[in-house]
Design an enzyme around this catalytic site. Structure first.
Site, PDB file in Angstrom:
ATOM      1  N   LYS A  16     -11.967 -11.701 -15.016  1.00  0.00           N
ATOM      2  CA  LYS A  16     -12.337 -11.881 -16.429  1.00  0.00           C
ATOM      3  C   LYS A  16     -11.772 -13.168 -17.048  1.00  0.00           C
ATOM      4  O   LYS A  16     -12.474 -13.879 -17.757  1.00  0.00           O
ATOM      5  CB  LYS A  16     -11.826 -10.675 -17.224  1.00  0.00           C
ATOM      6  CG  LYS A  16     -12.361 -10.587 -18.618  1.00  0.00           C
ATOM      7  CD  LYS A  16     -13.700  -9.915 -18.591  1.00  0.00           C
ATOM      8  CE  LYS A  16     -14.246  -9.644 -19.960  1.00  0.00           C
ATOM      9  NZ  LYS A  16     -15.447  -8.782 -19.864  1.00  0.00           N
TER      10      LYS A  16
ATOM     11  N   CYS B  94       5.395  -6.163   1.436  1.00  0.00           N
ATOM     12  CA  CYS B  94       5.725  -4.738   1.320  1.00  0.00           C
ATOM     13  C   CYS B  94       5.138  -3.939   2.500  1.00  0.00           C
ATOM     14  O   CYS B  94       5.544  -4.163   3.631  1.00  0.00           O
ATOM     15  CB  CYS B  94       5.261  -4.219  -0.041  1.00  0.00           C
ATOM     16  SG  CYS B  94       6.043  -2.667  -0.459  1.00  0.00           S
ATOM     17  N   TYR B  95       4.167  -3.068   2.264  1.00  0.00           N
ATOM     18  CA  TYR B  95       3.573  -2.351   3.409  1.00  0.00           C
ATOM     19  C   TYR B  95       3.077  -3.366   4.441  1.00  0.00           C
ATOM     20  O   TYR B  95       3.160  -3.129   5.649  1.00  0.00           O
ATOM     21  CB  TYR B  95       2.403  -1.477   2.932  1.00  0.00           C
ATOM     22  CG  TYR B  95       1.695  -0.755   4.064  1.00  0.00           C
ATOM     23  CD1 TYR B  95       2.203   0.426   4.588  1.00  0.00           C
ATOM     24  CD2 TYR B  95       0.510  -1.272   4.625  1.00  0.00           C
ATOM     25  CE1 TYR B  95       1.562   1.087   5.642  1.00  0.00           C
ATOM     26  CE2 TYR B  95      -0.131  -0.623   5.669  1.00  0.00           C
ATOM     27  CZ  TYR B  95       0.394   0.553   6.179  1.00  0.00           C
ATOM     28  OH  TYR B  95      -0.233   1.200   7.216  1.00  0.00           O
TER      29      TYR B  95
ATOM     30  N   GLU C 129       4.289 -11.325  -6.153  1.00  0.00           N
ATOM     31  CA  GLU C 129       3.161 -11.480  -7.080  1.00  0.00           C
ATOM     32  C   GLU C 129       3.434 -10.962  -8.483  1.00  0.00           C
ATOM     33  O   GLU C 129       2.702 -11.259  -9.410  1.00  0.00           O
ATOM     34  CB  GLU C 129       1.908 -10.803  -6.503  1.00  0.00           C
ATOM     35  CG  GLU C 129       1.916  -9.274  -6.482  1.00  0.00           C
ATOM     36  CD  GLU C 129       2.643  -8.660  -5.282  1.00  0.00           C
ATOM     37  OE1 GLU C 129       3.423  -9.376  -4.624  1.00  0.00           O
ATOM     38  OE2 GLU C 129       2.451  -7.467  -5.021  1.00  0.00           O
TER      39      GLU C 129
ATOM     40  N   HIS D 167       8.001  -7.888  -3.835  1.00  0.00           N
ATOM     41  CA  HIS D 167       6.685  -8.316  -4.354  1.00  0.00           C
ATOM     42  C   HIS D 167       6.768  -9.680  -5.050  1.00  0.00           C
ATOM     43  O   HIS D 167       7.208  -9.748  -6.205  1.00  0.00           O
ATOM     44  CB  HIS D 167       6.157  -7.271  -5.345  1.00  0.00           C
ATOM     45  CG  HIS D 167       5.734  -6.007  -4.682  1.00  0.00           C
ATOM     46  ND1 HIS D 167       4.461  -5.810  -4.190  1.00  0.00           N
ATOM     47  CD2 HIS D 167       6.427  -4.889  -4.371  1.00  0.00           C
ATOM     48  CE1 HIS D 167       4.382  -4.615  -3.636  1.00  0.00           C
ATOM     49  NE2 HIS D 167       5.555  -4.031  -3.726  1.00  0.00           N
TER      50      HIS D 167
ATOM     51  N   ASP E 269     -19.522 -11.253 -20.595  1.00  0.00           N
ATOM     52  CA  ASP E 269     -20.047 -11.457 -19.243  1.00  0.00           C
ATOM     53  C   ASP E 269     -21.511 -11.914 -19.245  1.00  0.00           C
ATOM     54  O   ASP E 269     -21.862 -12.884 -18.574  1.00  0.00           O
ATOM     55  CB  ASP E 269     -19.895 -10.178 -18.406  1.00  0.00           C
ATOM     56  CG  ASP E 269     -18.465  -9.672 -18.438  1.00  0.00           C
ATOM     57  OD1 ASP E 269     -17.573 -10.473 -18.767  1.00  0.00           O
ATOM     58  OD2 ASP E 269     -18.244  -8.483 -18.147  1.00  0.00           O
TER      59      ASP E 269
ATOM     60  N   GLY F 291       0.835  -1.200   0.000  1.00  0.00           N
ATOM     61  CA  GLY F 291       0.000   0.000   0.000  1.00  0.00           C
ATOM     62  C   GLY F 291       0.862   1.238   0.000  1.00  0.00           C
ATOM     63  O   GLY F 291       2.059   1.175   0.299  1.00  0.00           O
TER      64      GLY F 291
END
Ligand code: XMP
Length: 524
Positions: free
Chosen positions: A380, A88-89, A177, A175, A233, A61
């Protein structure tokens, strides 16, 4: 419908501290076939326990733990007995809340560094003792809380990775990710499988089974109506509901006269003929065009189309009720997960931005339907997997986004039947050439725009004074930002030449080389 609670399987909760990567963490976890759910940073520990989380991740963040309005988590979280991984944060906060020390650093560490990892830490099982990681932080951990030890160092930090194995608390300053941390997925997998004991039970097959059951339970004997647009969708939502409740589902497809060539036929063929769904086709082109006559202002166009859609939809639902005595208790919508995440309003969080003008096609609350939103758990790419598994054609499942107000926002100025014809013909050529050159599925969107300018040209021996088509081809992850695609010249040349030669009324094609921001993807 909150099916989030209904997923029976391993679940990871991600507390969102406003990082632009929060959704990326959620998606990475799901790629590891573990269900992940994003919750606001201040969610109570008891609620997390009740949700059945096998582990918790604290996201990054933009804040500093010492900041006046720094977001904090419920301290009871660290006593739950559930593994926690701070990123991280998240690691700074964990250390700060547990008695460690974080120092403000003027110099931001941004980019790659080499981590020297302690192979004894469960997070790094099976990994080499040195590998690249990606950083983006300013503050720095300088003292560990009691009971913690360092399990990874970089040149910039002695505490790039930390652990408290008895309490199963872990933290990473970098990170895992992002793609720039090439071994990041393995670190996350170690956390999920070895530390949290998660099973790989989040598959689209299990999602379909569980969601069908849930839809059946919720709808009971009642009927459900769905506004089918032909987009990914609503199409996948229709296929899923149809699998669950068959003829208790009725789809309403409104032809507003602003669709691409053959769109209405495709929808009728796929859903009516192939899937044998109850499909009410409403031909309302004349009605929409009448209301749009003389209207040039883009916002007014959007409002008129939105309001008209609601009226047409309501009328169609009323008629169905009268004719078949079917009372629709439920309205189904293809809402996706990114639209329902309760974003935290910490500055710099892009998921908190609202696309205000994209609500065209939404139905007002006064319609008194109960909502069924069977895709509200999904990203998605997961929706596309579900669509494929349910047997929808590739052409529908992987199609590019198309705006609710249709071609009207791609005709600058007044929408008339003549101008619609020109744009539709040009659009069809763009689409077919993009598909033929295999660029269609590699880009976010590719389409034609009809400009309200005419220019001079020469065809044969004759001077012409005709319309201009702008070609827009962009790449994007989510439509929030975009860049124009560097299409090969020969593809551009073929599209331009075909449009000018085959579409009556066009003598010039321009390529749009603006990115978003500051431009938008659509021209109106
Ligand atoms: P902009 O033009 O804002 O578009 O850069 C971002 C993305 O949203 C799509 N878009 C819409 N989608 N209803 C929709 O369902 C709308 O009214 C609408 N307007 C824009 C656009 O095609 C792009 O993918």
């Amino acid at each position: 419908m909150t099916q989030t609670e209904a997923f029976h399987g391993s679940k990871i909760v991600i507390l969102d501290f406003g990082s632009q990567y929060t959704q990326v963490i959620a998606r990475r976890i799901r790629e590891c076939q573990v269900y992940s759910q994003i919750l606001p940073f201040d969610t109570k520990a008891a609620e997390i326990a009740k949700a059945g989380a096998r582990g918790v991740i604290l996201s990054g963040g933009p804040a500093s733990v010492y900041g006046k309005r720094a977001p904090h988590s419920d301290p009871a979280l660290f006593e739950l007995g559930v593994p926690v991984l701070g990123i991280c944060y998240g690691v700074q906060l964990m250390a700060h809340q547990l008695g460690g020390k974080v120092e403000h650093s003027e110099r931001r560490e941004y980019g790659a560094s080499e981590l020297r990892a302690d192979a004894g830490c469960d997070l790094f099982r099976g990994l080499p003792d040195k590998f690249d990681v990606w950083n983006s932080h300013a503050d720095k951990l300088t003292k560990l809380p009691n009971g913690f030890r360092s399990v990874g160092k970089t040149d910039n930090s002695d505490f790039a990775a930390i652990e408290q194995p008895e309490k199963r608390l872990y933290g990473l300053q970098f990170h895992p990710e992002v793609a720039h941390t090439p071994r990041g997925k393995e670190i996350l997998q170690n956390f999920l499988y070895h530390i949290c004991g998660c099973k790989t039970d989040w598959t689209m097959g299990s999602f379909i089974d569980q969601t069908c059951e849930e839809i059946r339970r919720q709808a009971g004997e009642d009927h459900v109506v769905l506004g089918l647009s032909g987009g990914v969708d609503s199409s996948v939502a229709a296929a899923l509901l149809h699998k669950a409740i068959g003829d208790q589902l009725t789809c309403i497809f409104v032809n507003n006269g602003l669709l691409r060539a053959r769109e209405a036929d495709t929808v009728r063929k796929v859903f009516g003929e192939n899937f044998h769904m109850k499909l009410k086709y409403v031909e309302a082109s004349a009605r929409f065009l009448k209301r749009l006559k003389g209207v040039r202002d883009p916002e007014r166009k959007r409002k008129i189309i939105g309001a008209e859609f609601v009226k047409v939809f309501e009328k169609a639902a009323r008629e169905l009720r009268k004719k078949g005595k079917t009372r629709f208790r439920y309205l189904a919508q293809g809402t996706l997960y990114p639209d329902v995440i309760e974003s935290v309003s910490i500055s710099g969080n892009p998921s908190a931005l609202i696309k205000s003008h994209h609500n065209v096609g939404g139905l007002p609350k006064r319609m008194k339907f109960k909502l069924i939103e069977p895709l509200r758990q999904l990203f998605k790419d997961e929706v596309r997997q579900v669509g494929s598994q349910l047997g929808l054609p590739h052409e529908i499942v992987f199609r590019q986004p198309f705006p609710g107000p249709g071609l009207a926002v791609r005709i600058l100025g007044e929408v008339t039947p003549g101008r619609l014809r020109i744009l539709r013909d040009a659009d069809e050529i763009v689409l077919s050439e993009m598909k033929a050159s295999e660029w269609y599925y590699r880009v976010w969107q590719s389409f034609a725009v009809l400009l309200p300018v005419r220019s001079v040209g020469v065809m044969g021996d004759e001077r012409t004074y005709e319309n201009t088509i702008a070609l827009r081809v962009v790449e994007s992850q989510d439509g929030m930002t975009a860049d124009w695609v560097r299409l090969p010249y020969d593809v551009l040349a073929r599209i331009a030449s075909r449009v000018i030669n085959e579409v009556k009324g066009v003598n010039r094609v321009c390529y749009d080389v603006s990115s978003k921001p500051p431009s938008t993807i659509e021209w109106e």
